[in-house]
Design an enzyme around this catalytic site. Sequence first.
Site, PDB file in Angstrom:
ATOM      1  CB  SER A  54      35.589  39.878  32.937  1.00 35.92           C
ATOM      2  OG  SER A  54      34.350  39.236  33.131  1.00 35.92           O
ATOM      3  CE  LYS A  75      38.881  40.327  35.822  1.00 29.52           C
ATOM      4  NZ  LYS A  75      40.147  39.742  35.387  1.00 29.52           N
ATOM      5  CE1 TYR A 108      36.643  38.908  38.218  1.00 30.33           C
ATOM      6  CE2 TYR A 108      34.693  39.396  36.927  1.00 30.33           C
ATOM      7  CZ  TYR A 108      35.890  38.730  37.074  1.00 30.33           C
ATOM      8  OH  TYR A 108      36.341  37.889  36.066  1.00 30.33           O
TER       9      TYR A 108
HETATM   10  P1  NDP Z   1      41.115  30.432  38.603  1.00 32.69           P
HETATM   11  O1  NDP Z   1      40.734  30.870  39.980  1.00 32.69           O
HETATM   12  O2  NDP Z   1      40.716  29.077  38.140  1.00 32.69           O
HETATM   13  O3  NDP Z   1      42.700  30.574  38.408  1.00 32.69           O
HETATM   14  C1  NDP Z   1      43.356  31.760  38.778  1.00 32.69           C
HETATM   15  C2  NDP Z   1      44.771  31.449  39.196  1.00 32.69           C
HETATM   16  O4  NDP Z   1      45.381  32.706  39.574  1.00 32.69           O
HETATM   17  C3  NDP Z   1      44.836  30.537  40.422  1.00 32.69           C
HETATM   18  O5  NDP Z   1      45.868  29.582  40.280  1.00 32.69           O
HETATM   19  C4  NDP Z   1      45.133  31.519  41.550  1.00 32.69           C
HETATM   20  O6  NDP Z   1      45.821  30.927  42.634  1.00 32.69           O
HETATM   21  C5  NDP Z   1      46.013  32.534  40.839  1.00 32.69           C
HETATM   22  N1  NDP Z   1      46.097  33.801  41.557  1.00 32.69           N
HETATM   23  C6  NDP Z   1      45.132  34.390  42.303  1.00 32.69           C
HETATM   24  N2  NDP Z   1      45.604  35.516  42.859  1.00 32.69           N
HETATM   25  C7  NDP Z   1      46.895  35.627  42.459  1.00 32.69           C
HETATM   26  C8  NDP Z   1      47.922  36.574  42.716  1.00 32.69           C
HETATM   27  N3  NDP Z   1      47.725  37.626  43.532  1.00 32.69           N
HETATM   28  N4  NDP Z   1      49.122  36.400  42.140  1.00 32.69           N
HETATM   29  C9  NDP Z   1      49.357  35.336  41.340  1.00 32.69           C
HETATM   30  N5  NDP Z   1      48.440  34.402  41.069  1.00 32.69           N
HETATM   31  C10 NDP Z   1      47.215  34.543  41.632  1.00 32.69           C
HETATM   32  O7  NDP Z   1      40.528  31.573  37.651  1.00 32.69           O
HETATM   33  P2  NDP Z   1      40.119  31.558  36.095  1.00 32.69           P
HETATM   34  O8  NDP Z   1      41.084  30.753  35.329  1.00 32.69           O
HETATM   35  O9  NDP Z   1      38.672  31.296  35.994  1.00 32.69           O
HETATM   36  O10 NDP Z   1      40.310  33.103  35.760  1.00 32.69           O
HETATM   37  C11 NDP Z   1      41.506  33.619  35.212  1.00 32.69           C
HETATM   38  C12 NDP Z   1      41.232  35.072  34.829  1.00 32.69           C
HETATM   39  O11 NDP Z   1      40.131  35.125  33.938  1.00 32.69           O
HETATM   40  C13 NDP Z   1      40.878  35.970  36.017  1.00 32.69           C
HETATM   41  O12 NDP Z   1      41.435  37.248  35.810  1.00 32.69           O
HETATM   42  C14 NDP Z   1      39.366  36.039  35.935  1.00 32.69           C
HETATM   43  O13 NDP Z   1      38.847  37.205  36.515  1.00 32.69           O
HETATM   44  C15 NDP Z   1      39.159  36.031  34.439  1.00 32.69           C
HETATM   45  N6  NDP Z   1      37.839  35.621  33.995  1.00 32.69           N
HETATM   46  C16 NDP Z   1      37.320  34.403  34.374  1.00 32.69           C
HETATM   47  C17 NDP Z   1      36.063  34.035  33.949  1.00 32.69           C
HETATM   48  C18 NDP Z   1      35.437  32.739  34.337  1.00 32.69           C
HETATM   49  O14 NDP Z   1      34.220  32.593  34.129  1.00 32.69           O
HETATM   50  N7  NDP Z   1      36.179  31.786  34.868  1.00 32.69           N
HETATM   51  C19 NDP Z   1      35.254  34.925  33.082  1.00 32.69           C
HETATM   52  C20 NDP Z   1      35.896  36.158  32.740  1.00 32.69           C
HETATM   53  C21 NDP Z   1      37.149  36.480  33.190  1.00 32.69           C
HETATM   54  P3  NDP Z   1      44.978  30.543  43.993  1.00 32.69           P
HETATM   55  O15 NDP Z   1      43.925  29.602  43.567  1.00 32.69           O
HETATM   56  O16 NDP Z   1      45.987  29.931  44.899  1.00 32.69           O
HETATM   57  O17 NDP Z   1      44.400  31.827  44.491  1.00 32.69           O
END
Ligand code: NDP
Length: 259
Positions: free
Chosen positions: A149, A168, A164
């Site tokens: 991130s 990261k 967080y």
């Molecule tokens: P979302 O919350 O939209 O999607 C994340 C997915 O991961 C969800 O389906 C969630 O399921 C699943 N998940 C959570 N915990 C686990 C676990 N322990 N094992 C397996 N699956 C899991 O997140 P984003 O798409 O926004 O983010 C994806 C990645 O990108 C993350 O690592 C985030 O930190 C990173 N990121 C995001 C940014 C943003 O602005 N969106 C910016 C920078 C980095 P459930 O919903 O059921 O928990």
Amino acid sequence: MGILEKMRLDGKKAFVTGGARGIGKSIAIALAEAGADVAIVDIDIAEAEKTAEMIAKNTGVNTFALKVDITVKEDVDNMISEMIKRFGRVDVAFCNAGICMEIPAEEMTFEEWYKVINTNLNGTFLTAQAAGKAMIAQGEGGSIICTASMSAHIVNVPQPQCSYNASKAAIIQLCKSLAIEWADHNIRVNTISPGYIGTELTLNSPDLAPLIDTWNEMAPLHRMGNPDELQSIAVYLAGDTSSFTTGADFIIDGAFTCF
Ligand code: NDP
């Protein structure tokens, strides 16, 4: 062969954690459009199944959905077994699942701290380690990509999210370490550091959604990114045209971290 053909991923076998929705879903679609077979790995199996079916229908590649909690080693080991059983191998590992909590440091319980570190850092390590072991056993290299991130590089404001940010930053140094350890196996390990991206994590978070106008005022492009704007870097890193790219971090943030 032209550059676009060289970038295709036909025949490659990939998995994406957190692939059910958001950034992971968008990247899984891109890998499939480039020709890879893709496993949609997520803790939310109902959504993962929908995503896997949609991708198979739209692209014609092979997909499957698998329920995995990336913090549970047995789940992660089972994911590799399923990849071998259904796809025969692992070429591309996209370790993307992650969570965020906005809690002032002085109020955060150890359990809250640990949950973020355990998911983002320990879960990413378990996933990358399992993929690396499979790739070493296969003996033909591979590409591991982890989602870090811009929070690895800056302290986001105004929201308090020290766990967080720390998790990261650690992912980037973890991936650089793995890149060095596994260079002789031709396993490349890179990170992508997105800026604010419009997904459930941001748009539907009661803590974060009210901050979007503030972030957009601060942002040089005056907007958040779209998950699709991360697709091309993911396809590049997954494929063979990035053969000299390892141990690198790619900040895709619309210049948010430039000042
Ligand atoms: P979302 O919350 O939209 O999607 C994340 C997915 O991961 C969800 O389906 C969630 O399921 C699943 N998940 C959570 N915990 C686990 C676990 N322990 N094992 C397996 N699956 C899991 O997140 P984003 O798409 O926004 O983010 C994806 C990645 O990108 C993350 O690592 C985030 O930190 C990173 N990121 C995001 C940014 C943003 O602005 N969106 C910016 C920078 C980095 P459930 O919903 O059921 O928990």
